[in-house]
Design an enzyme around this catalytic site. Sequence first.
Site, PDB file in Angstrom:
ATOM      1  N   GLU A 128       0.873  -1.174   0.000  1.00  0.00           N
ATOM      2  CA  GLU A 128       0.000   0.000   0.000  1.00  0.00           C
ATOM      3  C   GLU A 128       0.901   1.211   0.000  1.00  0.00           C
ATOM      4  OE1 GLU A 128      -3.055   0.689  -0.269  1.00  0.00           O
ATOM      5  OE2 GLU A 128      -3.764  -1.389  -0.313  1.00  0.00           O
TER       6      GLU A 128
ATOM      7  N   CYS B 288      -2.201   8.504   3.988  1.00  0.00           N
ATOM      8  CA  CYS B 288      -2.140   8.314   2.530  1.00  0.00           C
ATOM      9  C   CYS B 288      -3.479   8.659   1.911  1.00  0.00           C
ATOM     10  CB  CYS B 288      -1.689   6.903   2.174  1.00  0.00           C
ATOM     11  SG  CYS B 288      -2.611   5.648   3.029  1.00  0.00           S
TER      12      CYS B 288
END
Length: 1010
Positions: free
Chosen positions: A773, A807
């Site tokens: 990720e 993020c």
Amino acid sequence: MGTVSRMTADLDRATVALARRIAELGTGKESKVFHLSWWSEKMLDWAMARPAFKTQLFRFVDVFPAMTDDADVARHIDEYFEGHDVPTALRAGIGLADRVPLGARVEANVARRNIERMARQFIVGRSGAEAVEGLRQLWDAGSAYTVDLLGEKTVVPSEADRYAGRVHELVSTLADAAATWPASPDGVLEHDDLGPLPRVNVSIKPTALAPHLAPLTRELGLDEAKERLRPILRLARERGAFVYFDMEHYDVKSLSLDLFRGLLEEDEFADLEAGIVVQAYLRDSRDDLADLIAWSAQRPRPITVRLVKGAYWDAETVHARAEGWPVPVFEHKDETDANYERCVRLLHDHHGEVRAAFASHNLRSVAYAVTYARYRGIPDTGYEIQMLYGMAEPMHAAIRSLGLRLRIYAPVGELVPGMAYLVRRLLENTSNESFVRHRFAEGRDLKVLLEAPRIDQVPGPTEPVRRPPTVVDDEDGAGEAGGPPGVTPYEPEPVSEWRRESERAEFAVAVEHVASDLGGDVPALIDGEWVHTSATIPSVDPSAPGTLVASSASCGVDEARWAVEVAVRVAEGWRRTPAAERAAVLFRAAEWLRFRRGPIAALQCFEAGKPWDQADGDVCEAIDFCEYYGREVLRLDGASAELVQSPPGESNRLGYQGKGVAVVIAPWNFPLAIPTGMTAAALVAGNPVILKPAEQTPAVARYLVEALVAGGAPRGVIQFLPGDGEVVGAALVEHPDVAVIAFTGSRAVGLSIIQQAAVARPGQRHVKRVVAEMGGKNALIIDADADPDQAVPAAAYSAFGFAGQKCSAASRLIVLDAVYDQIVERLVGCTRELVVGHPRSAAVQVGPLIDEDAHKRVLRWVERAPSMGTVRLQSEDIPEQGFFVGPTIVEVADPAAPIARDEIFGPVLTVLRARDLDEALALANDTDYALTAGIFSRSPAAIRRAAAELRAGNVYVNRHITGAIVGRQPFGGYGLSGVGSKAGGPDYLHQFLDPRVVTENTLRQGFAPD
Ligand SMILES: Cc1cc2nc3c(=O)[nH]c(=O)nc-3n(C[C@H](O)[C@H](O)[C@H](O)COP(=O)(O)OP(=O)(O)OC[C@H]3O[C@@H](n4cnc5c(N)ncnc54)[C@H](O)[C@@H]3O)c2cc1C
């Protein structure tokens, strides 16, 4: 029959008789709500019979003020009602815009006129001056009033100033005007048995006075609200005006009570005429009322309590259920009604210590208030009845004709800010439980409507209950509905309900306790032993870098090899451990974490610089991962065999097994949740895990390891190697015996791990699986018809929550040209108000950057920002020490500017202007990443397009774009944002598993089992 029940029966008979009398007196008069224009009436009738249409209609009314012209109105009508079963009145309009030259104009005009008329019915005037005229008419007709200034949601201080200024001006205007009015004929409006009553009466909304009026910023919010209210109260005292404090959502209930009491305890307001609202639909309202009465009794002059049922029932119920909190309102209408009557009794029983006002359109509730007063010997003028302007008007006249004092709650203001009020009234009037609907729209039988509430006992307040631990019940193979075999269905862990004082106080204690206990060691865990290394890595408090939070072990290549060797040794045993046993480890770990929620979250305030709510959310998410993946493995284990066909004579069984040694390389920004997600998934899938925490947050990550050990993870199945990523991380990634690498972090490191993992090294007998990720440069679009009250705070939260170090954070805001200036200005104002500081304080909303490197890097962006755009905000109200950067907003004309392209991972938001939705979507999608994205819009067509076209793994509509919840919003991106499938979703576990199919020929000598 005992004396009490006889009294109750007598009261009830008298109440019903009086209610019938009021109904008779009102007969023949029209109730405006249900005698609107033909168009509006058709709409409301249709809405009451068809919930789906009602939703569309109310949404349309809500967006209506944002529409720019007739064509826009016509477009929205088409979008909202196409495909719905609509009344002829509306059907005439739909589709017309395309076919008839004047179509757009005709339908738009009709809609506009009718909605405006509908709104005007509830509004006494648009301005103070216009209102004076309407109020004078009320006065002449024998009604008192209280004026409510309609306002937009207060998002920035200038809006709160404006609201306070308008109230101030209104009190003056009303005082000047009312002084010239004739005395009320029998004095009923100007006196009660306790003394004179002011002619001027205003109702204020506490949240309109301070953007910070919220549970965690309560002190700040209270100070700001008091500051703005004092001049109003002074003027009220000078001019003899009365001020009511309205009651809003439950989130601000205790704040509103504290505000009211705090101000009235100040010397200068000791004898002020003021009142506050108590909402009888709240389960704790009777206790609040008792407290208020006891307090009022001590004052030189009693306060007034306006008893209402409460206007936010749906919102309170939905909100609490979604969060998993106890619902603060009664869930049965009879309970609210019974509580209302109970509170009526309490108020009248203390007549003189408190003044009472009963606000209701329910004949029974009103009649009960009057009847019980008479029973107590209180004169009819010793309290008052209050009703809303434009609602249930037959009752207004009837109440007046009985010689009771009626006060009309009269909103003043423009249509746009009035829309929320209008929608609330429409909801109220068309609700299934509404007396007004039953009586005036449906003409239901009075006998039924006037019955006493049918309950034995009013339930008391509720307290949050801790979830029971999840236990796998091997006996019960079936499982509950919706859940995997043997366990209850998954539900996310409720985040802290900060509006409860007890929860704030408990966390404050945890924070101070952690503060006094910093500086401990974080050893490695290898082969079941806690291991210290000669070198250590300090983790410091980023808000106060001189403070050591912990010293962690600094593992190197040797520890990495050792840990892998151990993991290889235990891998087969763990792989063969039944899924139910592996799941049970996670469930016990979840319980261990749940038990220590406060201390772990508090530690994050120091080690990760996380504000209270974000730290709390992180621990909840970690618990969720354990609970969710535990169930996932049971689901896969139970159901997979059935997923393949077995023809006659052959048995096919699909199964899954762990891939082998898993390495988890975790980030610091969700210091517990993300390591837990990756570790729990890998572990429960049957892989031994070596966890390398982020260098910055080893102490938080250690809790995860302890939880798993306490949960029963066998020796060597979980190992923990704090250390330098470039050393120990790299050694683990390259090791030939490692089968899976789960990584969350930067794009550069992620890509390099993928590259390293692709190399098959000597002795390696598998292809390594990498779950990575990585970053995002996430866009949030604000459409021209978005609700700015919603969009602006959500944009600020998405961009600057946890200082933008997520993020998923919004880093590009794309605003449609039509609303660009207004949105950006409000956003700048709203962002300027964010509290930046050390997260040990509850009020802090933006903490520090994680470390010196990050601080320097983000500061460099901020320094270069003027060369790439116009810096609209660079907050300077930040602490001197610590790695703080003030929230920064930069308008950018060139979407190719690096500041609009590169991931910054800090509190820097770029804003771009888009001509139309096409351009907005093109801008949003013009990025290497595809993680999160969002849109604020009230156009169904725009929402559909954005949902289909936004290039992101998680697309959010009309909400902030961070804070995915396990099991609800499985999280993860594609593009250069990641290669994994969604964390917290049904596909995630597969990445840690090898699927296997066993096929057996079951035919022997022509004989096959059934
Ligand atoms: C003068 C005036 C001032 C007001 N000021 C405020 C204020 O400051 N704050 C505020 O919140 N409201 C305020 N209200 C609005 C008021 O809350 C609503 O008008 C009122 O709740 C409607 O109740 P009723 O007795 O007229 O009607 P009813 O039809 O008897 O009751 C409807 C009410 O019952 C409750 N209810 C509905 N469904 C359920 C259920 N399933 N279970 C339990 N309870 C249910 C809800 O409160 C709903 O509004 C004010 C009203 C007036 C008249």
